[in-house]
Design a protein around this motif. Structure first.
Motif, PDB file in Angstrom:
ATOM      1  N   LEU A 230      -5.798 -14.304  -4.075  1.00  0.00           N
ATOM      2  CA  LEU A 230      -4.405 -13.922  -3.897  1.00  0.00           C
ATOM      3  C   LEU A 230      -4.358 -12.400  -3.973  1.00  0.00           C
ATOM      4  N   LEU A 231      -4.047 -11.769  -2.856  1.00  0.00           N
ATOM      5  CA  LEU A 231      -4.080 -10.317  -2.754  1.00  0.00           C
ATOM      6  C   LEU A 231      -2.692  -9.735  -2.987  1.00  0.00           C
ATOM      7  N   SER A 232      -2.663  -8.580  -3.610  1.00  0.00           N
ATOM      8  CA  SER A 232      -1.400  -7.919  -3.900  1.00  0.00           C
ATOM      9  C   SER A 232      -1.166  -6.788  -2.900  1.00  0.00           C
ATOM     10  N   ASP A 233      -0.083  -6.896  -2.148  1.00  0.00           N
ATOM     11  CA  ASP A 233       0.314  -5.811  -1.251  1.00  0.00           C
ATOM     12  C   ASP A 233       1.487  -5.048  -1.863  1.00  0.00           C
ATOM     13  N   MET A 234       1.393  -4.819  -3.179  1.00  0.00           N
ATOM     14  CA  MET A 234       2.496  -4.154  -3.875  1.00  0.00           C
ATOM     15  C   MET A 234       2.689  -2.721  -3.381  1.00  0.00           C
ATOM     16  N   ASP A 235       1.648  -2.112  -2.788  1.00  0.00           N
ATOM     17  CA  ASP A 235       1.767  -0.764  -2.229  1.00  0.00           C
ATOM     18  C   ASP A 235       2.090  -0.801  -0.739  1.00  0.00           C
ATOM     19  N   LEU A 236       2.232  -2.009  -0.174  1.00  0.00           N
ATOM     20  CA  LEU A 236       2.680  -2.227   1.207  1.00  0.00           C
ATOM     21  C   LEU A 236       1.720  -1.652   2.253  1.00  0.00           C
ATOM     22  N   HIS A 237       0.436  -1.602   1.942  1.00  0.00           N
ATOM     23  CA  HIS A 237      -0.545  -1.127   2.915  1.00  0.00           C
ATOM     24  C   HIS A 237      -0.710  -2.120   4.063  1.00  0.00           C
ATOM     25  N   LEU A 238      -0.836  -3.407   3.735  1.00  0.00           N
ATOM     26  CA  LEU A 238      -0.967  -4.414   4.786  1.00  0.00           C
ATOM     27  C   LEU A 238       0.317  -4.510   5.597  1.00  0.00           C
ATOM     28  N   ALA A 239       1.444  -4.494   4.916  1.00  0.00           N
ATOM     29  CA  ALA A 239       2.731  -4.572   5.612  1.00  0.00           C
ATOM     30  C   ALA A 239       2.887  -3.434   6.602  1.00  0.00           C
ATOM     31  N   ALA A 240       2.495  -2.223   6.210  1.00  0.00           N
ATOM     32  CA  ALA A 240       2.614  -1.077   7.105  1.00  0.00           C
ATOM     33  C   ALA A 240       1.613  -1.155   8.250  1.00  0.00           C
ATOM     34  N   ALA A 241       0.381  -1.603   7.950  1.00  0.00           N
ATOM     35  CA  ALA A 241      -0.651  -1.661   8.977  1.00  0.00           C
ATOM     36  C   ALA A 241      -0.290  -2.649  10.084  1.00  0.00           C
ATOM     37  N   LEU A 242       0.379  -3.753   9.723  1.00  0.00           N
ATOM     38  CA  LEU A 242       0.727  -4.785  10.702  1.00  0.00           C
ATOM     39  C   LEU A 242       2.222  -4.841  11.003  1.00  0.00           C
ATOM     40  N   ARG A 243       2.987  -3.954  10.400  1.00  0.00           N
ATOM     41  CA  ARG A 243       4.453  -3.942  10.557  1.00  0.00           C
ATOM     42  C   ARG A 243       5.051  -5.320  10.273  1.00  0.00           C
ATOM     43  N   LEU A 244       4.660  -5.874   9.124  1.00  0.00           N
ATOM     44  CA  LEU A 244       5.090  -7.217   8.760  1.00  0.00           C
ATOM     45  C   LEU A 244       6.560  -7.214   8.355  1.00  0.00           C
TER      46      LEU A 244
END
Length: 293
Positions: A230-244
């Motif tokens: 279970l990965l934490s995207d609390m810094d929103l790196h994945l969200a920003a990379a994929l524009r989730l």
């Protein structure tokens, strides 16, 4: 052109930030580098910008420590542009801007964990099909043990699913159960848990991602015997990379529920969004993963 600060703005942090990233092109360059477009020609293609303006803006961002130039070819020397720690710290800003526009410009202002009627979220997520998850994209994992893991596993296929928040979270706002699309994360994790032995035997990895803290994820994984990271995207790196797509719950940004099936080359080969029926979506994702082996 980037404006010089007026004397009365020198002590204003908002003005200081705007002087670095407030320019239209500078902000979009950061967006594209976050998405993995790091080379000059790639940025030209993605942005439709002139070579002169791109050269100026890249120099400006390098001079201010947002980007760093790193050589990738010796003869002739060519560079790519990487986000520094300072640059990655802008990921929450990008996603907050995206969430604000999705909610207030393209939506009706309501908070929802489901796609917004008339919005662009569905098209944006499905446009990920055939694109690659940038590498490396390392996130903290709270479970099954503390670690730093790549969002895409070293496996034949990775099923990556995002979800708002599990039931054990300590930071859920009042009336969480009334937010459309917010509830169901525990069920989703349980169903992937039950399929995990068969998926592992087939060389298929599963990664769950939310913006919860790693310690919250670890507590949930222990309570529910979750065997996959279970990965934490609390810094929103994945969200920003994929524009989730995200939604705001209280003061926290939460990921909307979606599923991506990713091959070993990090190419997204199957997209499920919105996830309206969790058991059906999980069956679809596992079937798609098996076909890619």
């Amino acid at each position: 052109m980037v404006r010089e600060l007026r004397e009365q703005d020198v002590q204003c942090s908002i003005a200081q930030a705007a002087s670095v990233i407030g320019d239209w092109w500078s902000l979009l360059i950061v967006r594209e580098v976050t998405r993995g477009h790091r080379r000059f020609d790639d940025l030209l293609r993605e942005l439709g910008i002139s070579r002169k303006v791109l050269t100026e803006r890249l120099k400006h961002l390098v001079d201010h420590g947002v980007l760093a130039r790193e050589p990738y070819q010796a003869r002739p020397v060519r560079h790519e542009y990487m986000l520094t720690e300072t640059g990655w710290a802008l990921a929450p800003t990008l996603i907050s801007m995206q969430d604000w526009a999705d909610r207030w410009l393209l939506g009706d202002g309501s908070s929802t964990g489901a796609p917004r009627a008339g919005g662009t979220e569905v098209a944006r997520v499905h446009a990920l099909l055939g694109t690659k998850v940038p590498a490396p994209l390392v996130l903290p994992a709270g479970a099954p043990r503390p670690a730093q893991l790549d969002a895409v596993a070293d496996a034949a296929v990775t099923i990556l699913f995002t979800y708002p928040s599990t039931g054990l979270a300590t930071s859920l706002p009042p009336d969480w159960d009334q937010v459309p699309g917010a509830v169901g994360c525990t069920l989703e994790n349980r169903l992937f848990r039950d399929r995990h032995p068969d998926l592992t035997a087939a060389g298929i990895a599963v990664h769950g991602v939310s913006t919860q803290r790693p310690d919250e994820q670890a507590a949930f994984a222990a309570a529910e015997s979750i065997p996959f990271p279970l990965l934490s995207d609390m810094d929103l790196h994945l969200a920003a990379a994929l524009r989730l797509p995200t939604f705001r719950a209280g003061q926290d940004l939460k990921l909307k529920r979606l599923i991506l099936v990713i091959d070993r080359s990090r190419t997204i080969r199957h997209v499920i969004f919105p996830v309206l029926d969790i058991p059906v979506a999980i069956t679809e994702a596992t079937n798609a993963a098996h076909t890619l082996r």
